[in-house]
Design an enzyme around this catalytic site. Structure first.
Site, PDB file in Angstrom:
ATOM      1  N   CYS A 116     135.850  86.082  52.359  1.00 35.35           N
ATOM      2  CA  CYS A 116     136.798  84.995  52.171  1.00 35.35           C
ATOM      3  C   CYS A 116     136.490  83.945  53.232  1.00 35.35           C
ATOM      4  CB  CYS A 116     138.230  85.520  52.311  1.00 35.35           C
ATOM      5  SG  CYS A 116     139.424  84.217  52.050  1.00 35.35           S
ATOM      6  N   CYS A 123     138.096  76.340  49.197  1.00 35.24           N
ATOM      7  CA  CYS A 123     137.559  77.702  49.014  1.00 35.24           C
ATOM      8  C   CYS A 123     136.167  77.828  49.655  1.00 35.24           C
ATOM      9  CB  CYS A 123     137.491  78.085  47.532  1.00 35.24           C
ATOM     10  SG  CYS A 123     137.159  79.847  47.304  1.00 35.24           S
TER      11      CYS A 123
HETATM   12  O1  PYC Z   1     137.950  80.640  51.045  1.00 35.98           O
HETATM   13  O2  PYC Z   1     136.512  82.050  50.196  1.00 35.98           O
HETATM   14  C1  PYC Z   1     137.631  81.579  50.269  1.00 35.98           C
HETATM   15  C2  PYC Z   1     138.698  82.146  49.412  1.00 35.98           C
HETATM   16  C3  PYC Z   1     138.570  83.115  48.467  1.00 35.98           C
HETATM   17  C4  PYC Z   1     139.840  83.310  47.914  1.00 35.98           C
HETATM   18  C5  PYC Z   1     140.721  82.444  48.544  1.00 35.98           C
HETATM   19  N1  PYC Z   1     139.991  81.742  49.461  1.00 35.98           N
END
Ligand code: PYC
Length: 321
Positions: free
Chosen positions: A92, A242
């Protein structure tokens, strides 16, 4: 006199708006072995702990949990297993930034480069300033390009499949404008795309389920290159751009020859926050992405689970006894 109760110390932070809850005390003892085997043990023997920490009334669907564990690799400052409202994550990106600012808050790291061991490999975190962190993610790559699936109510949706520490289906042209007002429509559309991938047997390598959907469109800000909406496995949307999703995007840009090594890519999220991504080449046509973003501590708290609480393991949809 009060009954004895369970306590769990957590530190909450957000990374570009996306919350991370780091468990620093009171977590399950998962024994030794690789982080991948300890993640399996977590799932098999302590899944109630995940629900207690993440689900309402103590958490929320948006929270990603991070359990700190002793690393196998002695060069790592810590091991970490990420989990959410539905299960466990390989890596993550926003969470690794959250862990870095948390370790700094605890005085366990100072500005500089540190290593974190995850179930899918070691990632480097560079604490640049107290609130600015760059992570060098696991090697990422595009697996398949221009995969078309028939999606209920949306018609044919075409996307690339890429690995950035999790599996993503990346749709270049979002079915709805990427605005905050469209969150419900974007979430529902992503759920339909995910279901269509499952129905049609479209997977990542080795049959792995593609559990993250990413829609792209033009950025709102003139200084960003793209805006995204990211649907997470438990149905929540990522408030940040993300980290693993931006890594998957960089892998696609690199494969298409649209971004050179070292060239910055500014990815805007659905709430307007940003990550800056760059990459370098690795073996086997893979890239090593670096994702930079800001993280801030929100609370240092003790979760309490009192005896007799009907929701000690969170609200799961099952009626309490
Ligand atoms: O930042 O990789 C990330 C992530 C995955 C799910 C929520 N954030």
């Amino acid at each position: 006199m009060t009954d004895a109760y369970q306590t769990i110390r957590v530190i909450d932070s957000h990374t570009e708006g996306e919350p991370t809850r780091v468990v620093v005390q009171g977590g399950p003892n998962l024994g030794g072995g690789s982080l991948a085997s300890r993640r399996t043990r977590f799932q098999e023997t302590a899944d109630d702990f995940r629900r207690t920490v993440i689900l309402e009334p103590r958490g929320s669907e948006a929270v990603v949990g991070a359990l700190l564990c002793p690393p196998v690799d002695p060069t790592c400052v810590s091991g970490v297993i990420f989990f959410n409202n539905t299960g466990y994550l390989g890596m993550c990106g926003h969470g690794a930034i959250g862990v870095a600012v948390t370790l700094a808050h605890l005085g366990r790291i100072t500005p500089g480069i540190h290593r974190l061991e995850t179930p899918v490999g070691v990632v480097e975190v560079h604490l640049i300033e107290p609130h600015l962190v760059a992570i060098e993610n696991v090697p990422s790559y595009r697996y398949r390009t221009k995969v078309a699936v028939e999606v209920e109510t949306l018609g044919t949706v075409t996307g690339d499949i890429a690995w950035g520490g999790n599996w993503f289906f990346l749709v270049e042209k979002s079915p709805f404008p990427l605005t905050f007002a469209n969150l419900r429509a974007l979430t529902d559309a992503s759920a339909l795309v995910r279901a269509a991938l499952v129905r049609n047997g479209v997977t990542g390598a080795d049959g792995a389920e593609i559990d993250h959907i990413e829609f792209f469109g033009p950025a709102e800000s003139l200084s960003a290159h793209s805006r995204n909406f990211v649907y997470c496995p438990g149905g929540a949307y990522d408030r940040s751009p993300c980290g693993t999703g931006t890594s998957a995007k960089l892998a696609c840009l690199a494969a298409d020859g649209k971004l050179a090594p070292g060239q910055p890519w500014i990815q805007e999220s659905i709430i307007g926050s940003r990550f800056t991504g760059t990459y370098r080449h690795a073996d086997n046509g893979r890239i090593v992405p670096t994702i930079t973003g800001r993280g801030f501590i929100c609370s240092d708290a003790v979760l309490i689970v009192q005896p007799g609480d009907p929701f000690s393991q969170g609200i799961t949809g099952q009626e309490p006894a």
